[in-house]
Design a protein around this motif. Structure first.
Motif, mmCIF file in Angstrom:
data_model
loop_
_atom_site.group_PDB
_atom_site.id
_atom_site.type_symbol
_atom_site.label_atom_id
_atom_site.label_comp_id
_atom_site.label_asym_id
_atom_site.label_seq_id
_atom_site.Cartn_x
_atom_site.Cartn_y
_atom_site.Cartn_z
ATOM 1 N N GLU A 75 4.430 -11.243 -6.260
ATOM 2 C CA GLU A 75 3.488 -11.044 -7.356
ATOM 3 C C GLU A 75 2.097 -10.683 -6.853
ATOM 4 O O GLU A 75 1.377 -9.895 -7.483
ATOM 5 N N ARG A 76 1.692 -11.234 -5.720
ATOM 6 C CA ARG A 76 0.392 -10.894 -5.133
ATOM 7 C C ARG A 76 0.345 -9.407 -4.774
ATOM 8 O O ARG A 76 -0.649 -8.727 -5.017
ATOM 9 N N LEU A 77 1.439 -8.902 -4.210
ATOM 10 C CA LEU A 77 1.490 -7.481 -3.876
ATOM 11 C C LEU A 77 1.571 -6.633 -5.130
ATOM 12 O O LEU A 77 0.890 -5.609 -5.247
ATOM 13 N N ASN A 78 2.365 -7.064 -6.078
ATOM 14 C CA ASN A 78 2.551 -6.307 -7.312
ATOM 15 C C ASN A 78 1.248 -6.167 -8.085
ATOM 16 O O ASN A 78 0.980 -5.133 -8.706
ATOM 17 N N ALA A 79 0.399 -7.189 -8.014
ATOM 18 C CA ALA A 79 -0.861 -7.164 -8.758
ATOM 19 C C ALA A 79 -1.833 -6.122 -8.242
ATOM 20 O O ALA A 79 -2.732 -5.683 -8.978
ATOM 21 N N SER A 80 -1.672 -5.703 -6.978
ATOM 22 C CA SER A 80 -2.596 -4.713 -6.417
ATOM 23 C C SER A 80 -2.043 -3.296 -6.492
ATOM 24 O O SER A 80 -2.679 -2.352 -6.019
ATOM 25 N N CYS A 81 -0.853 -3.124 -7.100
ATOM 26 C CA CYS A 81 -0.230 -1.807 -7.213
ATOM 27 C C CYS A 81 -0.183 -1.366 -8.675
ATOM 28 O O CYS A 81 -0.237 -2.188 -9.579
ATOM 29 N N GLY A 82 -0.084 -0.063 -8.882
ATOM 30 C CA GLY A 82 0.109 0.438 -10.236
ATOM 31 C C GLY A 82 -0.941 1.425 -10.677
ATOM 32 O O GLY A 82 -1.865 1.792 -9.932
ATOM 33 N N PHE A 108 -3.152 1.131 -0.720
ATOM 34 C CA PHE A 108 -2.643 1.486 0.600
ATOM 35 C C PHE A 108 -1.979 0.233 1.181
ATOM 36 O O PHE A 108 -2.650 -0.772 1.430
ATOM 37 N N ILE A 109 -0.666 0.292 1.323
ATOM 38 C CA ILE A 109 0.129 -0.851 1.784
ATOM 39 C C ILE A 109 0.241 -0.782 3.304
ATOM 40 O O ILE A 109 0.653 0.245 3.854
ATOM 41 N N THR A 110 -0.111 -1.885 3.989
ATOM 42 C CA THR A 110 -0.201 -1.857 5.453
ATOM 43 C C THR A 110 0.644 -2.972 6.069
ATOM 44 O O THR A 110 0.153 -4.068 6.332
ATOM 45 N N PRO A 111 1.926 -2.697 6.340
ATOM 46 C CA PRO A 111 2.772 -3.720 6.984
ATOM 47 C C PRO A 111 2.507 -3.789 8.489
ATOM 48 O O PRO A 111 2.032 -2.831 9.106
ATOM 49 N N ASN A 112 2.838 -4.942 9.069
ATOM 50 C CA ASN A 112 2.851 -5.010 10.529
ATOM 51 C C ASN A 112 4.030 -4.186 11.045
ATOM 52 O O ASN A 112 4.872 -3.717 10.270
ATOM 53 N N ALA A 172 -3.446 -3.418 0.880
ATOM 54 C CA ALA A 172 -2.511 -4.524 0.648
ATOM 55 C C ALA A 172 -1.680 -4.775 1.903
ATOM 56 O O ALA A 172 -0.677 -4.092 2.140
ATOM 57 N N PRO A 173 -2.068 -5.747 2.738
ATOM 58 C CA PRO A 173 -1.299 -6.028 3.953
ATOM 59 C C PRO A 173 0.001 -6.755 3.631
ATOM 60 O O PRO A 173 0.088 -7.540 2.683
ATOM 61 N N LEU A 185 -7.163 -6.712 0.419
ATOM 62 C CA LEU A 185 -8.574 -6.447 0.658
ATOM 63 C C LEU A 185 -9.053 -5.402 -0.341
ATOM 64 O O LEU A 185 -8.607 -4.249 -0.328
ATOM 65 N N GLY A 186 -9.951 -5.788 -1.242
ATOM 66 C CA GLY A 186 -10.480 -4.862 -2.240
ATOM 67 C C GLY A 186 -11.657 -4.077 -1.685
ATOM 68 O O GLY A 186 -12.734 -4.643 -1.491
ATOM 69 N N LEU A 187 -11.463 -2.801 -1.442
ATOM 70 C CA LEU A 187 -12.560 -1.982 -0.907
ATOM 71 C C LEU A 187 -13.662 -1.784 -1.938
ATOM 72 O O LEU A 187 -14.809 -1.521 -1.565
ATOM 73 N N HIS A 188 -13.328 -1.923 -3.214
ATOM 74 C CA HIS A 188 -14.344 -1.816 -4.266
ATOM 75 C C HIS A 188 -15.291 -3.016 -4.234
ATOM 76 O O HIS A 188 -16.360 -2.980 -4.851
ATOM 77 N N GLU A 189 -14.904 -4.066 -3.521
ATOM 78 C CA GLU A 189 -15.754 -5.252 -3.378
ATOM 79 C C GLU A 189 -16.373 -5.356 -1.990
ATOM 80 O O GLU A 189 -17.255 -6.187 -1.773
#
Length: 432
Positions: free
Chosen positions: A64-71, A77-81, A198-199, A385-389
């Protein structure tokens, strides 16, 4: 169309992407129940799961944390290890299928463009973006435009695979740079437009004891590299012996003495320093350049600018390749007194990737490395990480992203250990 260094924009096919999501989940990850544990079917990668990831531990709160930053209405920009090759895209695809199915994913141009015309069409239809070394402008422009449409863009900020899942390598700034460009364009029409980095991190753990399979793979490596096995050595000591022998060979080629009384790390650092000195001298670099990444960048620039010097090209390439290969075994290898089966597996895959290049079996291993046994993927999502903030610099944003990813990896490893999920051995690389 199939030229390896020519960027071609992806042409996503939603129907194909949906179909491949199911194929990925069954054939590439989990395998087919009833066959994946039954001889002889479990010897076939497609029946047991090519990446042999039987279980996925992805808590609902993280999803849900990831889903909230998408759409729609935001750029993400999703950044996996990036702990493992091949499995990376399989797990990444499973993740984005649940939050943003039309996410565009960056991949090396050797995969997208280098496997022929038909495979290039297939990868472009799966929405893969080809990273063109030294010429990524078109890929970045396409990524920003795609993110502004409300679809995710996925890229690995660590760059290449290091085979060290417990450690997040230094991050590249590309995701942050594209995010800031997307923010500028989005804010031009919407003053409240949001851009998220979104890491995502994941850690693979074996679900049973796989020592026998690891020992078999180690024997293959020893035979392939003509390294005599010392019969009294434990499995971790065999890995250490392989690396020590390979280091001794590099020392001999370089003409530097091998200090038998020194630790592996001390010998490695001494050779690394000498090779770096020679590389700097060969390209007439400033004597005070101590950053390895900068030195390697200058060596690549030297090669681009001196294409007529065949002997110099060969010498510079050999020095740079050896330095890069040596630094892939970082300080993390000797940091802990214990080593897990997962870390042993990573050592073996790294050795095979870097040194075993004899035939089809080794080539296939580099593209589709096979695990020693069934695994569970523990997926976690740090705070986006919100770049707008964000009010700091690009470097500040990258550092904060790295901190969040490493803290989450460390916490996840601790959780698995507390649950008895690892088998430990004394670490022969360890020194105080």
């Amino acid at each position: 169309m199939s030229k390896i260094d020519v960027f071609v924009a992806p042409r996503p096919n939603p129907a194909l992407i949906r179909a491949m999501t199911s194929v990925n989940r069954i054939v590439m990850l989990r395998g087919i129940p009833g066959f994946r544990d039954l001889l002889p079917f479990n010897r076939l990668a497609g029946l047991r799961g090519v990446a042999n990831v039987r279980h996925i531990d992805f808590p609902h709160t993280d999803l849900e944390r990831l889903n909230a930053s998408c759409g729609a209405g935001k750029a993400t920009f999703i950044t996996p290890n990036h702990p493992e090759f091949f499995t990376d895209w399989m797990i990444d695809k499973e993740i984005v299928s649940q939050v943003s199915p039309l996410t565009a994913s960056w991949a090396t141009n050797g995969v997208v463009n280098g496997l022929g015309r038909l495979m290039q069409k297939f990868w472009l239809a799966n929405n893969l973006i080809a990273q063109i070394p030294g010429n990524s402008g078109a890929a970045k422009e396409h990524s920003v435009a795609w993110a502004l449409k409300g679809h995710g863009v996925l890229l690995h900020p660590e760059g290449g695979v290091g085979w060290h899942a417990n450690i997040v390598a230094p991050l590249l700034p590309g995701a942050v740079e594209m995010g800031l460009e997307a923010l500028k364009r989005g804010r031009a029409t919407d003053p409240d437009f949001m851009v998220w980095i979104a890491p995502v991190v994941w850690k693979l753990a074996f679900t049973r004891n796989v020592e026998a399979a690891l020992a078999k793979e180690c024997a293959y490596v020893e035979k392939s590299l003509k390294i005599e096995r010392e019969s009294t050595n434990t499995l971790p000591q065999r890995i250490h012996h392989v690396y020590s022998t390979l280091l001794a060979r590099d020392e001999a080629v370089c003409g530097t003495p091998s200090n038998a009384g020194a630790t592996y790390t001390e010998r490695q650092q001494a050779l690394f320093a000498e090779l770096s000195r020679r590389l700097g001298k060969s390209i007439s670099s400033d004597a005070d350049v101590t950053d390895t990444a900068e030195l390697l960048r200058r060596s690549r620039r030297w090669q681009r600018e001196n294409t007529g010097d065949a002997d110099g090209q060969k010498q510079i390439r050999k020095l740079a390749d050896t330095i890069q290969r040596l630094q892939r075994v970082g300080s993390w290898a000797s940091a802990n007194p214990r080593i897990t089966q997962e870390e042993i597996a990573e050592h073996l895959k790294r050795i095979r990737n870097d040194y075993c290049r004899g035939g089809l079996r080794d080539t296939m291993n580099r593209f589709i490395p096979q695990p020693a046994g069934p695994r569970c993927a523990h997926i976690r999502v740090p705070e986006p990480l919100g770049l707008h903030e964000h009010t700091g610099s690009i470097d500040d944003a990258v550092a904060e992203l790295h901190r969040r990813m490493q803290e989450t990896v460390t916490r996840t490893v601790a959780e698995i250990e507390a649950g008895g999920g690892f088998i430990f051995y004394p670490n022969p690389f360890y020194h105080r």
